[in-house]
Enzyme design. Structure first.
Site, PDB file in Angstrom:
ATOM      1  N   LYS A 267     -11.571 -18.917 -39.931  1.00  0.00           N
ATOM      2  CA  LYS A 267     -10.775 -17.929 -40.532  1.00  0.00           C
ATOM      3  C   LYS A 267     -10.777 -16.746 -39.912  1.00  0.00           C
ATOM      4  O   LYS A 267     -11.889 -16.011 -40.146  1.00  0.00           O
ATOM      5  CB  LYS A 267     -10.553 -18.093 -41.950  1.00  0.00           C
ATOM      6  CG  LYS A 267      -9.685 -17.238 -42.692  1.00  0.00           C
ATOM      7  CD  LYS A 267      -9.992 -17.042 -44.276  1.00  0.00           C
ATOM      8  CE  LYS A 267      -9.144 -16.057 -44.956  1.00  0.00           C
ATOM      9  NZ  LYS A 267      -9.443 -16.053 -46.438  1.00  0.00           N
ATOM     10  N   ASP A 272      -6.421  -8.539 -44.931  1.00  0.00           N
ATOM     11  CA  ASP A 272      -5.816  -9.503 -45.984  1.00  0.00           C
ATOM     12  C   ASP A 272      -5.307  -8.524 -46.972  1.00  0.00           C
ATOM     13  O   ASP A 272      -5.954  -8.280 -47.928  1.00  0.00           O
ATOM     14  CB  ASP A 272      -6.571 -10.527 -46.355  1.00  0.00           C
ATOM     15  CG  ASP A 272      -5.960 -11.333 -47.436  1.00  0.00           C
ATOM     16  OD1 ASP A 272      -4.605 -11.492 -47.472  1.00  0.00           O
ATOM     17  OD2 ASP A 272      -6.607 -12.309 -48.188  1.00  0.00           O
ATOM     18  N   LYS A 279      -2.519  -7.995 -53.179  1.00  0.00           N
ATOM     19  CA  LYS A 279      -3.725  -8.031 -54.072  1.00  0.00           C
ATOM     20  C   LYS A 279      -3.966  -6.982 -55.068  1.00  0.00           C
ATOM     21  O   LYS A 279      -3.155  -5.799 -54.824  1.00  0.00           O
ATOM     22  CB  LYS A 279      -4.980  -7.740 -53.011  1.00  0.00           C
ATOM     23  CG  LYS A 279      -5.264  -8.982 -52.413  1.00  0.00           C
ATOM     24  CD  LYS A 279      -6.514  -8.823 -51.629  1.00  0.00           C
ATOM     25  CE  LYS A 279      -6.727 -10.070 -50.561  1.00  0.00           C
ATOM     26  NZ  LYS A 279      -7.202 -11.167 -51.392  1.00  0.00           N
ATOM     27  N   ASP A 290     -12.366 -10.301 -44.132  1.00  0.00           N
ATOM     28  CA  ASP A 290     -11.540 -11.669 -44.083  1.00  0.00           C
ATOM     29  C   ASP A 290     -11.661 -12.425 -42.929  1.00  0.00           C
ATOM     30  O   ASP A 290     -10.982 -13.658 -42.928  1.00  0.00           O
ATOM     31  CB  ASP A 290     -10.178 -11.634 -44.721  1.00  0.00           C
ATOM     32  CG  ASP A 290      -9.936 -12.664 -45.916  1.00  0.00           C
ATOM     33  OD1 ASP A 290     -10.790 -13.562 -46.210  1.00  0.00           O
ATOM     34  OD2 ASP A 290      -8.721 -12.985 -46.080  1.00  0.00           O
ATOM     35  N   ASP A 349      -1.362 -15.062 -50.840  1.00  0.00           N
ATOM     36  CA  ASP A 349      -2.475 -14.566 -50.952  1.00  0.00           C
ATOM     37  C   ASP A 349      -3.767 -16.040 -50.521  1.00  0.00           C
ATOM     38  O   ASP A 349      -4.700 -15.918 -50.493  1.00  0.00           O
ATOM     39  CB  ASP A 349      -2.946 -13.884 -51.982  1.00  0.00           C
ATOM     40  CG  ASP A 349      -4.362 -12.952 -51.841  1.00  0.00           C
ATOM     41  OD1 ASP A 349      -4.705 -12.870 -50.598  1.00  0.00           O
ATOM     42  OD2 ASP A 349      -4.900 -12.689 -52.812  1.00  0.00           O
ATOM     43  N   GLU A 351      -3.553 -17.443 -47.924  1.00  0.00           N
ATOM     44  CA  GLU A 351      -3.220 -17.645 -46.655  1.00  0.00           C
ATOM     45  C   GLU A 351      -4.220 -18.189 -45.812  1.00  0.00           C
ATOM     46  O   GLU A 351      -4.183 -18.825 -44.586  1.00  0.00           O
ATOM     47  CB  GLU A 351      -2.872 -16.226 -46.226  1.00  0.00           C
ATOM     48  CG  GLU A 351      -3.896 -15.518 -45.624  1.00  0.00           C
ATOM     49  CD  GLU A 351      -4.848 -15.084 -46.602  1.00  0.00           C
ATOM     50  OE1 GLU A 351      -5.926 -14.838 -46.286  1.00  0.00           O
ATOM     51  OE2 GLU A 351      -4.881 -14.929 -47.892  1.00  0.00           O
ATOM     52  N   ARG A 353      -6.270 -20.953 -45.822  1.00  0.00           N
ATOM     53  CA  ARG A 353      -6.106 -22.213 -45.751  1.00  0.00           C
ATOM     54  C   ARG A 353      -4.678 -22.896 -44.661  1.00  0.00           C
ATOM     55  O   ARG A 353      -4.723 -23.527 -44.143  1.00  0.00           O
ATOM     56  CB  ARG A 353      -5.869 -23.066 -47.070  1.00  0.00           C
ATOM     57  CG  ARG A 353      -4.558 -22.404 -47.925  1.00  0.00           C
ATOM     58  CD  ARG A 353      -4.703 -23.037 -49.233  1.00  0.00           C
ATOM     59  NE  ARG A 353      -5.542 -22.011 -50.040  1.00  0.00           N
ATOM     60  CZ  ARG A 353      -5.937 -22.029 -51.415  1.00  0.00           C
ATOM     61  NH1 ARG A 353      -5.286 -23.031 -51.909  1.00  0.00           N
ATOM     62  NH2 ARG A 353      -6.831 -21.153 -51.863  1.00  0.00           N
TER      63      ARG A 353
END
Length: 505
Positions: A267, A272, A279, A290, A349, A351, A353
């Site tokens: 990933k 993010d 967030k 991230d 959020d 995201e 996956r």
């Protein structure tokens, strides 16, 4: 990076700024570990007693400095705690050696050379001491000026492992492994610590291309046009709210005599914000990290290439920036993924996956013997396991156990986690094939179940959720620095080594 040498000289005779000795917790006070004999002789056999007088106990993480006496060519003796002493005839725990060497390297920041006289009688000990010292010496100073608030001293210049044999093939190979792995863990740390304004998807891809040329790796970069043409709806959907478009990077190492192929998927969300599902305040400041999974995959493949392992390894870096721009994916939108399945995005959020799903489906097309993905995926995993360990899920219990055992041996704390089938129905969608979130409780497991949907049939797969240990916000400890840790690199390299030896798949 800090240099590494092996030395057959005695600890007292080696000229350095400091000599490092180990101390363990004994039933009647601190005890010196093997390697300290000549230094103790210079103290007339009274070093352990002197350390006890100074408050040392041998506890892990402890460091005690004292002036060197006549007969020791170093100016300073540094005693570091190793914890409980092993039973007679039992080897020292490699992780205890790594941590103690890391403490010593951090304590001696700014010194030109240090002699590490920790237990290093066999190749495993040599590798552990060298790895811990090289990781502990790490410092990220790229953005610090001399007039800033950063550290006044640079990292330790040279580590000399006393007791190691530079002409012994096994010791030499152990040192080479330590250097290769530590260099790449530190590469991952550098990438994780780099601010997002300098490391966006395009810049990350460029860094991989440069390393590919240097180390003979095959690199393919899919830009936004290629992603659209290929139907990578997950990666495009996450990245479409940013002014910086996403990338999918394929980086491959091949050995002419390899019999097995591994695929590593990372990933790579270079920042993010949470997207439209923004967030809350206080959760944005470290979101440059991230992309830690992609950094681990990239660095691990470079390490495999440096070591020349007899295995084929392909990495897939799913790179995007998750921003709430005018074109951003909205909650309720439906994305058509690379696999052809549709996903209703109920939370932007969640995201990671989505980008991983596209990369997993694409990696599956090449039919590797196993796929391992690495991701800072869920806060739920941090709540479950704390900040110091990552969770492991898999579609094969034996493989999950093997990955867990490998991670622990490499010094990366982890824990096997289930994939409860009863949770699968919680991310059914009335609009699309599936939704990107399910019930709140067990969120880390639901994320794993979601990813499993995109792994090719019959392919062995494991998922490492490294959200807890990937970025350390507290004070440094052992060989772990503040900031990016490079978690996952050592586990992936160890998996590749085992596969090359025929011991894993």
């Amino acid at each position: 990076m800090t240099a590494l040498t092996l030395s057959t000289s005695s600890a007292a005779a080696l000229r350095a700024d400091a000599v490092v000795v180990g101390v363990t917790k004994g039933p009647k006070g601190p005890r010196l570990a093997p390697g300290a004999e000549t230094v103790d002789a210079a103290f007339d056999g009274k070093l352990a007693g002197l350390l006890e007088t100074l408050g040392a106990s041998g506890t892990e993480g402890e460091a005690t400095k004292l002036p060197a006496p006549s007969g020791v060519k170093s100016a300073v003796v540094l005693a570091v705690g190793l914890g409980e002493a092993p039973d007679d005839g039992v080897a020292y725990d490699p992780e205890a050696l790594r941590k103690a060497a890391g403490v010593a390297a951090r304590t001696l920041a700014g010194a030109k050379k240090a002699a590490f006289a920790l237990p290093a009688g066999d190749p495993a000990d040599v590798e552990a001491v060298a790895t811990g010292a090289l990781l502990g010496a790490y410092a990220f100073t790229a953005y610090q000026s001399q007039n800033g608030s950063g550290p006044a001293r640079g990292p330790l210049g040279e580590v000399a492992v006393v007791g190691a044999k530079p002409r012994d093939k096994a010791h030499k190979a152990a040192a080479e492994r330590a250097v290769a792995v530590a260099e790449e863990v530190n590469r991952a740390r550098d990438l994780i610590n780099m601010p997002s304004n300098d490391l966006d998807p395009k810049a990350f891809a460029a860094a991989v291309q440069a390393a590919g040329k240097e180390f003979g790796l095959k690199v393919e970069v899919l830009d936004e046009k290629a992603l659209a043409k290929g139907g990578y709806g997950g990666i495009l959907g996450v990245g479409q709210g940013s002014a910086t478009p996403p990338r999918l990077v394929r980086v491959a190492y091949a050995h002419p005599k390899a019999e097995r192929t591994l695929a590593f998927v990372g990933k790579g969300i270079t920042y993010d914000s949470g997207g439209i599902s923004l967030k809350p305040a206080g959760h944005n400041e470290t979101m440059k990290c991230d992309m830690s999974g992609a950094a681990a995959v990239f660095a691990a493949i470079v390490a495999v290439a440096k070591l020349g392992l007899k295995v084929n390894v392909t990495g897939w870096l799913a790179l995007a920036e998750n921003m709430p721009g005018g074109a951003a994916t909205r909650p309720g939108d439906v994305l058509r993924m690379y696999s052809g399945r549709t996903v209703e995005v109920l939370n932007t959020d969640a995201e990671g996956r989505l980008v991983l799903a596209d990369a997993l489906a694409r990696a599956s097309e090449e039919a590797p013997d196993a796929i391992v993905d690495v991701a800072t995926l869920t806060g739920a995993m941090v709540l479950a396991l704390g900040e110091g360990r990552f969770g492991i899920m898999a579609n094969d219990d034996a493989f999950r156990t093997a990955v867990h055992t490998t991670a622990l041996a490499a010094g990366e704390d982890s824990w096997p986690m289930p994939l409860p089938q009863q949770l699968r129905k919680t991310f059914d969608s009335p609009t699309a094939d599936i939704a990107n979130i399910g019930v709140r409780m067990g969120g880390g497991l639901i994320a794993g179940l979601f990813l499993r949907e995109f792994v090719g049939e019959g392919i062995t797969w494991a998922h490492l959720d490294i959200a807890g240990p990937a970025f350390h916000e507290g004070a440094p400890f052992g060989y772990t620095p503040k900031g990016g840790t490079g978690t996952g690199v050592r586990t992936l390299v160890s998996l590749a080594r085992q596969t090359a030896a025929g011991d894993l798949l």
